[in-house]
Design a protein around this motif. Structure first.
Motif, PDB file in Angstrom:
ATOM      1  N   GLU A 113      26.655   1.924 -60.102  1.00  0.00           N
ATOM      2  CA  GLU A 113      26.459   2.609 -58.823  1.00  0.00           C
ATOM      3  C   GLU A 113      26.741   4.106 -58.941  1.00  0.00           C
ATOM      4  OE1 GLU A 113      29.128   0.319 -56.430  1.00  0.00           O
ATOM      5  OE2 GLU A 113      27.719  -1.348 -56.214  1.00  0.00           O
ATOM      6  N   LEU A 114      27.791   4.473 -59.665  1.00  0.00           N
ATOM      7  CA  LEU A 114      28.109   5.897 -59.859  1.00  0.00           C
ATOM      8  C   LEU A 114      27.007   6.597 -60.641  1.00  0.00           C
ATOM      9  CD1 LEU A 114      31.942   5.665 -60.579  1.00  0.00           C
ATOM     10  CD2 LEU A 114      30.826   6.636 -58.537  1.00  0.00           C
ATOM     11  N   TRP A 115      26.475   5.936 -61.676  1.00  0.00           N
ATOM     12  CA  TRP A 115      25.356   6.513 -62.423  1.00  0.00           C
ATOM     13  C   TRP A 115      24.168   6.732 -61.499  1.00  0.00           C
ATOM     14  CZ3 TRP A 115      20.682   3.833 -63.108  1.00  0.00           C
ATOM     15  CH2 TRP A 115      19.715   4.536 -63.829  1.00  0.00           C
ATOM     16  N   ALA A 116      23.808   5.706 -60.725  1.00  0.00           N
ATOM     17  CA  ALA A 116      22.648   5.808 -59.828  1.00  0.00           C
ATOM     18  C   ALA A 116      22.832   6.965 -58.846  1.00  0.00           C
ATOM     19  CB  ALA A 116      22.443   4.496 -59.086  1.00  0.00           C
ATOM     20  N   GLU A 117      24.005   7.059 -58.279  1.00  0.00           N
ATOM     21  CA  GLU A 117      24.276   8.152 -57.344  1.00  0.00           C
ATOM     22  C   GLU A 117      24.212   9.508 -58.042  1.00  0.00           C
ATOM     23  OE1 GLU A 117      27.362   8.941 -53.732  1.00  0.00           O
ATOM     24  OE2 GLU A 117      28.187   8.049 -55.550  1.00  0.00           O
ATOM     25  N   SER A 118      24.710   9.580 -59.268  1.00  0.00           N
ATOM     26  CA  SER A 118      24.756  10.854 -59.995  1.00  0.00           C
ATOM     27  C   SER A 118      23.376  11.399 -60.326  1.00  0.00           C
ATOM     28  CB  SER A 118      25.579  10.712 -61.279  1.00  0.00           C
ATOM     29  OG  SER A 118      24.839  10.053 -62.301  1.00  0.00           O
ATOM     30  N   ILE A 119      22.362  10.534 -60.395  1.00  0.00           N
ATOM     31  CA  ILE A 119      21.012  11.010 -60.695  1.00  0.00           C
ATOM     32  C   ILE A 119      20.149  11.089 -59.434  1.00  0.00           C
ATOM     33  CG2 ILE A 119      21.085  10.292 -63.111  1.00  0.00           C
ATOM     34  CD1 ILE A 119      19.220   7.949 -62.277  1.00  0.00           C
ATOM     35  N   GLY A 120      20.790  10.959 -58.278  1.00  0.00           N
ATOM     36  CA  GLY A 120      20.081  11.183 -57.025  1.00  0.00           C
ATOM     37  C   GLY A 120      19.459   9.964 -56.379  1.00  0.00           C
ATOM     38  N   CYS A 121      19.849   8.775 -56.791  1.00  0.00           N
ATOM     39  CA  CYS A 121      19.293   7.572 -56.168  1.00  0.00           C
ATOM     40  C   CYS A 121      19.871   7.390 -54.763  1.00  0.00           C
ATOM     41  CB  CYS A 121      19.601   6.335 -57.009  1.00  0.00           C
ATOM     42  SG  CYS A 121      18.676   6.288 -58.561  1.00  0.00           S
ATOM     43  N   ALA A 122      19.015   7.005 -53.847  1.00  0.00           N
ATOM     44  CA  ALA A 122      19.442   6.689 -52.487  1.00  0.00           C
ATOM     45  C   ALA A 122      19.857   5.226 -52.371  1.00  0.00           C
ATOM     46  CB  ALA A 122      18.308   6.974 -51.501  1.00  0.00           C
ATOM     47  N   PHE A 123      19.391   4.397 -53.297  1.00  0.00           N
ATOM     48  CA  PHE A 123      19.678   2.969 -53.282  1.00  0.00           C
ATOM     49  C   PHE A 123      19.915   2.473 -54.704  1.00  0.00           C
ATOM     50  CE2 PHE A 123      16.731   3.835 -49.794  1.00  0.00           C
ATOM     51  CZ  PHE A 123      17.459   3.363 -48.716  1.00  0.00           C
ATOM     52  N   ALA A 124      20.750   1.456 -54.815  1.00  0.00           N
ATOM     53  CA  ALA A 124      20.951   0.746 -56.072  1.00  0.00           C
ATOM     54  C   ALA A 124      20.639  -0.716 -55.803  1.00  0.00           C
ATOM     55  CB  ALA A 124      22.382   0.894 -56.572  1.00  0.00           C
ATOM     56  N   GLY A 125      19.827  -1.311 -56.633  1.00  0.00           N
ATOM     57  CA  GLY A 125      19.431  -2.699 -56.442  1.00  0.00           C
ATOM     58  C   GLY A 125      19.989  -3.601 -57.523  1.00  0.00           C
ATOM     59  N   MET A 126      20.336  -4.809 -57.112  1.00  0.00           N
ATOM     60  CA  MET A 126      20.793  -5.847 -58.028  1.00  0.00           C
ATOM     61  C   MET A 126      19.966  -7.099 -57.766  1.00  0.00           C
ATOM     62  SD  MET A 126      23.154  -4.491 -59.869  1.00  0.00           S
ATOM     63  CE  MET A 126      23.843  -5.924 -60.687  1.00  0.00           C
ATOM     64  N   ALA A 127      19.834  -7.918 -58.794  1.00  0.00           N
ATOM     65  CA  ALA A 127      19.064  -9.153 -58.668  1.00  0.00           C
ATOM     66  C   ALA A 127      19.967 -10.337 -58.955  1.00  0.00           C
ATOM     67  CB  ALA A 127      17.891  -9.151 -59.643  1.00  0.00           C
ATOM     68  N   GLY A 128      19.591 -11.471 -58.427  1.00  0.00           N
ATOM     69  CA  GLY A 128      20.305 -12.710 -58.710  1.00  0.00           C
ATOM     70  C   GLY A 128      19.297 -13.784 -59.057  1.00  0.00           C
ATOM     71  N   MET A 129      19.591 -14.532 -60.095  1.00  0.00           N
ATOM     72  CA  MET A 129      18.707 -15.623 -60.490  1.00  0.00           C
ATOM     73  C   MET A 129      19.069 -16.864 -59.688  1.00  0.00           C
ATOM     74  SD  MET A 129      16.603 -14.489 -62.757  1.00  0.00           S
ATOM     75  CE  MET A 129      15.922 -16.026 -63.290  1.00  0.00           C
ATOM     76  N   GLY A 130      18.118 -17.417 -59.003  1.00  0.00           N
ATOM     77  CA  GLY A 130      18.360 -18.652 -58.273  1.00  0.00           C
ATOM     78  C   GLY A 130      19.191 -18.424 -57.023  1.00  0.00           C
ATOM     79  N   GLU A 131      19.925 -19.431 -56.668  1.00  0.00           N
ATOM     80  CA  GLU A 131      20.682 -19.415 -55.414  1.00  0.00           C
ATOM     81  C   GLU A 131      22.187 -19.448 -55.670  1.00  0.00           C
ATOM     82  OE1 GLU A 131      19.170 -19.042 -52.477  1.00  0.00           O
ATOM     83  OE2 GLU A 131      17.230 -19.025 -53.485  1.00  0.00           O
ATOM     84  N   ASP A 132      22.664 -18.652 -56.615  1.00  0.00           N
ATOM     85  CA  ASP A 132      24.090 -18.633 -56.946  1.00  0.00           C
ATOM     86  C   ASP A 132      24.871 -17.960 -55.823  1.00  0.00           C
ATOM     87  OD1 ASP A 132      26.650 -18.166 -57.924  1.00  0.00           O
ATOM     88  OD2 ASP A 132      25.948 -17.743 -59.950  1.00  0.00           O
ATOM     89  N   PRO A 133      25.648 -18.738 -55.055  1.00  0.00           N
ATOM     90  CA  PRO A 133      26.365 -18.150 -53.912  1.00  0.00           C
ATOM     91  C   PRO A 133      27.455 -17.173 -54.331  1.00  0.00           C
ATOM     92  CG  PRO A 133      26.986 -20.447 -54.211  1.00  0.00           C
ATOM     93  CD  PRO A 133      25.868 -20.167 -55.182  1.00  0.00           C
TER      94      PRO A 133
END
Length: 155
Positions: A113-133
């Motif tokens: 998240e800090l890297w993404a913010e440092s290069i000017g990203c407005a959003f950081a996205g994460m993915a999840g495989m399947g339905e892992d609660p």
């Protein structure tokens, strides 16, 4: 335990972790969770890792605890619908035997998240495989919200 930016010297171990991630996601077999078979090719994994280490707007992070046992790869680009930079996780994997030790997952997520913010990203996205609660709850606690659900069809 420490989290640090990856270097090309980490490539061989990172490829092993990418293979473990691939198998755990079930991409190596038709009866896996997704039902999709994607062959694991070591040369592709090596190329993927090295691109994330050396390419601007790409990010490679390593977790070390008794050796390298985690990897997080991400890339940032302009959103296709407007002039907004967005970071997207490519893969995030920590050896299951080493999870839950010392808060490494949170440290890796924070570094991303800090890297993404440092290069000017407005959003950081994460993915999840399947339905892992557990994964979903981690992301929700960190302020992530569901944005879209993708569907694939084998052709």
């Amino acid at each position: 335990m420490r989290v640090r930016r990856a270097t090309p010297a980490d490539a061989n171990r990172a490829v092993e972790l990418l293979r473990d991630s691939h198998v755990a996601a079930g991409f190596d077999r038709a009866d896996g969770p997704s039902g999709f078979v994607v062959p694991f090719v070591e040369a592709y994994a090596m190329r993927l890792f090295l691109a994330h280490v050396t390419t601007p707007n790409m990010f490679a992070l390593i977790r070390e605890s008794a050796g390298v046992d985690g990897v997080l790869l991400a890339a940032a680009s302009e959103h296709p619908f407007g002039p907004v930079m967005i970071a997207r996780e490519t893969v995030w994997w920590i050896d299951p035997a080493r999870r839950g030790h010392g808060g490494a997952a949170l440290q890796m997520l924070t570094a991303y998240e800090l890297w993404a913010e440092s290069i000017g990203c407005a959003f950081a996205g994460m993915a999840g495989m399947g339905e892992d609660p557990d994964v979903a709850q981690l992301y929700l606690r960190r302020g992530y919200r569901p944005a879209e659900k993708h569907f694939l069809k084998a052709l």
